[in-house]
Design an enzyme around this catalytic site. Structure first.
Site, PDB file in Angstrom:
ATOM      1  N   GLU A 105       0.836  -1.231   0.000  1.00 38.41           N
ATOM      2  CA  GLU A 105       0.000   0.000   0.000  1.00 38.41           C
ATOM      3  C   GLU A 105       0.858   1.262   0.000  1.00 38.41           C
ATOM      4  O   GLU A 105       0.524   2.253   0.636  1.00 38.41           O
ATOM      5  CB  GLU A 105      -0.968   0.011   1.189  1.00 38.41           C
ATOM      6  CG  GLU A 105      -2.135  -0.930   1.078  1.00 38.41           C
ATOM      7  CD  GLU A 105      -3.055  -0.653  -0.118  1.00 38.41           C
ATOM      8  OE1 GLU A 105      -2.993   0.450  -0.683  1.00 38.41           O
ATOM      9  OE2 GLU A 105      -3.790  -1.570  -0.505  1.00 38.41           O
ATOM     10  N   GLY A 106       1.951   1.246  -0.729  1.00 34.12           N
ATOM     11  CA  GLY A 106       2.884   2.381  -0.745  1.00 34.12           C
ATOM     12  C   GLY A 106       3.918   2.171   0.325  1.00 34.12           C
ATOM     13  O   GLY A 106       3.599   2.167   1.512  1.00 34.12           O
TER      14      GLY A 106
END
Lengths: 587, 587
Positions: free
Chosen positions: A435-436
């Site tokens: 997620e990043g």
């Protein structure tokens, strides 16, 4: 050891630290009361301890299975998912129009923290489904919503997010999966996606894939990406299931942890798909649900830290070794050794601080969506935006750190897989990556988020921390005064680092200082929220909660807050020396 | 990716930071010259890259095998061990009287660092053998030395250390393995040992077990423990092998990492054994070789950190993702992102600092054993004693931290086992635990070591750091001046924390502050040694080495040294709040 749902601590933080009561001041959640809150958490606690936690180790050992082109969930997981869905746990915050319960996200996040603590690999299935639900809810047509949402919200179907490709990880602008017209106004997807969490499994009737791909003739780069729905089994217009779609898992990854979460290579071989939202706006559509997804990963960090903490706490009370300087017992429980207690407190303050940061972020998401007054909505939205990268990165780093501390407290037993401490250390390690990556979160914080409304979001945080410093100083309590002193110092460091970065926003110097900045900010905010908790608990002077909260805030102040000013030099070191680097100098 | 032996950096640290030339100033190693040094390291580098590194991943996947009561080393490991022994790598520092090469320990440690980097699981076999060799050399009779040492030093036989029992880990005083008279002046051992590294395997003809056990009627606790030799295959008086002994592996552990190192449950079922050294002095005998064993674990931390760093450095130059603010390349190597370079430098400074601390400790061990002048020997012994817990704990923590950073730089690929980054993260995690947990190292430093000669060992370190601060300040170089400023501040923190602890030595307050104290001291010493390196390299102004060393010392000063003063509050927090803790408050 068995997992204990931390309902008491969650309720404390919800009520006294993030002040969930603010939701009752008008708006969509005006009717939320404390009894509902407690009842939901208690019930969730039971599901997580009874159903999910006992599968955690088994799932790690067996893992998901890939055979004959299909993925089978780890033993017991399919039944657990059905029970989870039947209990209503997939629909907490979802829109009542499509079968959701319409509860606040902050309550859902508290539940999700426990689900993650009980079984992080399992938790990813509802987390990813929720992401897909939100994407369809936000950008789908009425027909798409009616067709897909009810079954996804009820847990009959699950969802998966298909973004990453081998050459496109952090930078999705380079993805190459393409959509071709099917001649009937729909699309056929061709391409390969990797790292697709719960991309295939046998725990639900259908899997609704959201897929980023390029329309014919789309611009290059990030402006030519569109979002598609491609279900594993095609859905007829009456909602019944039709033929299998031309998509399949090509393999699953052999990973360090979360073995029971199948991480799939997904092959789209002319899979029927429908466009969702605007052509070429796929990335923007994905970003609208990014905050929620990132916050959910923060909750993974909290959950795994809580689990590791509980396991270490239990072990240290059982394991006897050496003489305690307090009891003079020649074979004391290691809990009675000062260094062990110091470690346990260090773990606990991190859990509580990360929990508070994540729940505060969620509360602001609720306020942003539902508060009666537009000013409150706007301020909450800004705060949600600023806090999200901190909630994700700081908490997921905490997850790794606390899992490592927990393993260490087990001594040699910690390194043996059957003890279970090692699984937390392995599972926790993914959260700073997906997620990043946490580096990207830091750049988001020191870049875009610091720039929002000319820095107003960060400035408001600094002001709120100062208000707590003032309350501590005015409490007439010596312990609080000491905490206030440290928190004030740390907040000045936060302020100084912010000013320096704001002047260099977007440039290499700011990019080089982003990661230590996020660490500094998280450390300060964690101390702030623990201090708020201590102040609240002190109203019941002498109670166990008062003593607990003082101890936690005090330890945090003596350690993380005292160390916070030391990060300013890292933040402000600049990028010149880094730019001058050559591989020759590093090799 | 392939492992590159860091010969250049090892030579730099040996020559310019720990000043190995001091060994040539008379004493046993007066004839050691730089060419020998370089030749040994080059040759060792070749063995580690050609033979050991290629087995690392295979060993992790296959692991050691337990079958039919016997342990088989992971595929290829037995042959590798034979090649390693034939190359003379098991005998570097051993006594020439028994076939050793009589080289300094500091050189051996440099070699061992590379062995650990190439294959940490493999390295444990020579490490444990060396411990057994040292025990027999220090405490064995002439007959025992003649009978066992030549084959162990040549690598024909290996050694294993049998200390831990299920109830006796950190506290060996509670062990219960017992020796009974065999009627011929020898002993028969009965008991169970756990966590016995390379306790059984097929890589050598025989395994010489050193075993802690109790003589009949021995006092309880740590004063009733004796040391025994019990070979796997009995050794006839002429040195030939006789019958198998009554000892065997009961099982091997399923561990988080170092899968190719068999960790055995050892069952002594009336195993023939001979006493070594004095009755009931077993623990004291073991302690005489504790420094070397602990230092070797420090070198594991350095080695695994070096390996993780190299792998991350290579990956970041290959992987392309996103736009660089420097090159403006839309798909830059991630090496060109400031946050990635910052992480690489953060890894590299930790490797170099830990390497220097470990090699300095080894150099002092050599000086303590061999320097011509007794004053030098005494001062070196004191320094070795003080540095050993720091070398062990600080470096092994660095190993975990750097392995985690390296995994993170790989993004999603880091979590996939075949990438290899995850193995380092798993392997590294044992080093803070075994040979005395890092908490025990901290207590040793803040307790016994701080007390040696009324604190003279620590005081001498603080003086030496100040001398480097002075040299930096007087250099007339602005960069060095800035480093000197930070180092001076950090050293004052070291001094203040030391004074506070010294007044409370042995009490709960000191025990509670021990771990942050060790972290603080390691951080300061690492910065000191990097600064020494930078000063030395600056003599060749403008050279690559000059630029490298400035960069490393500068980054370290801006990060770890700037943060060091923040640890004083943790060290001096005291134990009162910890003592007041109840499980109720923590649960």
């Amino acid at each position: 050891m068995s997992f204990q749902a931390p309902v008491r601590d969650l309720l404390f933080t919800l009520k006294h630290v993030v002040e969930i009561g603010r939701l009752s001041q008008g708006g969509a959640f005006a009717e939320l009361d404390e009894d509902t809150l407690a009842a939901v958490l208690e019930a969730a606690g039971q599901v997580t301890t009874d159903i999910l936690a006992p599968l955690n180790r088994k799932g790690d050992q067996a893992g998901a299975l890939y055979q004959n082109g299909k993925v089978t969930a780890a033993p017991g997981f399919a039944d657990a998912y059905k029970a989870f869905a039947e209990g209503g746990w997939t629909s907490l915050s979802a829109d009542p129009e499509f079968g959701g319960q319409g509860l606040p996200k902050v309550l859902e996040l508290a539940v999700l923290e426990m689900v993650n603590a009980a079984n992080m690999a399992f938790a990813l299935c509802p987390i990813l489904t929720q992401g897909a639900v939100e994407a369809i809810h936000a950008h789908g047509s009425d027909r798409q919503k009616a067709l897909y949402l009810p079954n996804m919200i009820s847990g009959t179907w699950t969802g998966a997010m298909n973004l990453t490709e081998p050459q496109s990880g952090s930078d999705l602008g380079t993805l190459t999966t393409r959509a071709e017209p099917d001649g009937n106004g729909g699309w056929l997807l061709h391409g390969q996606k990797i790292f697709i969490t719960w991309g295939d499994h046998d725990a639900a009737e259908n899997i609704v894939h959201l897929v980023l791909a390029r329309l014919p003739g789309a611009p290059e780069g990030s402006r030519g990406i569109s979002l598609f729905i491609a279900p594993k089994v095609l859905v007829n217009e009456d909602g019944s299931l039709g033929q299998p779609n031309a998509l399949r898992a090509g393999s699953i990854e052999h990973k360090l942890g979360i073995h029971a979460s199948p991480t799939c290579v997904m092959l789209f071989e002319g899979a029927k798909a429908e466009l969702i939202g605007q052509p070429n706006k796929g990335l923007a559509h994905m970003f609208t649900m990014m905050n929620a997804a990132r916050l959910n990963i923060g909750a993974q960090g909290v959950g795994i830290a809580e689990r590791a903490y509980q396991q270490a706490l239990a072990f240290t009370q059982e394991r006897r070794q050496g003489r305690s300087p307090w009891s003079h017992d020649a074979s004391a429980a290691i809990f009675d050794h000062p260094d062990v207690r110091r470690t346990l407190i260090a773990m606990k303050v991190r859990v509580e601080a990360a929990r508070a940061i994540c729940l505060l972020t969620a509360l602001n998401a609720d306020l942003a969506a539902s508060a009666a007054e537009p000013e409150i909505r706007a301020a909450a939205k800004l705060r949600e935006e600023v806090l999200t990268p901190i909630a994700k990165a700081w908490s997921s780093d905490i997850g790794v750190e606390v899992a490592s501390m927990g393993l260490q407290l087990h001594g040699g037993m910690g390194f043996i897989e059957e003890t279970g401490a090692a699984q937390h250390y392995r599972d926790a390690r993914i959260a700073p990556i997906y997620e990043g990556t946490n580096g990207i979160q830091a750049i988001d914080l020191a870049g875009r988020k610091l720039g929002l409304e000319d820095g107003a979001g960060i400035a408001a945080l600094i002001r709120d921390v100062d208000a707590t410093v003032e309350a501590l100083n005015e409490s007439g309590d010596m312990e609080f005064d000491a905490i206030g002193h440290r928190l004030g110092h740390a907040n000045r460091a936060f302020e100084a680092a912010t000013s320096w970065l704001a002047e260099r926003r977007g440039g290499p110097d700011a990019l080089a200082g982003a990661t230590p900045y996020l660490k500094l900010v998280g450390d300060v905010l964690g101390g702030w929220l623990l201090a708020k908790g201590a102040l609240a608990a002190s109203k019941d002077a002498g109670s166990v909660e008062d003593r607990r909260r003082r101890l936690l805030a005090g330890h945090y102040a003596e350690t993380l807050l005292a160390q916070a000013p030391g990060y300013v030099a890292s933040v402000t070191a600049g990028a010149e020396a880094l730019h001058a680097l050559t591989p020759e100098m590093l090799g």
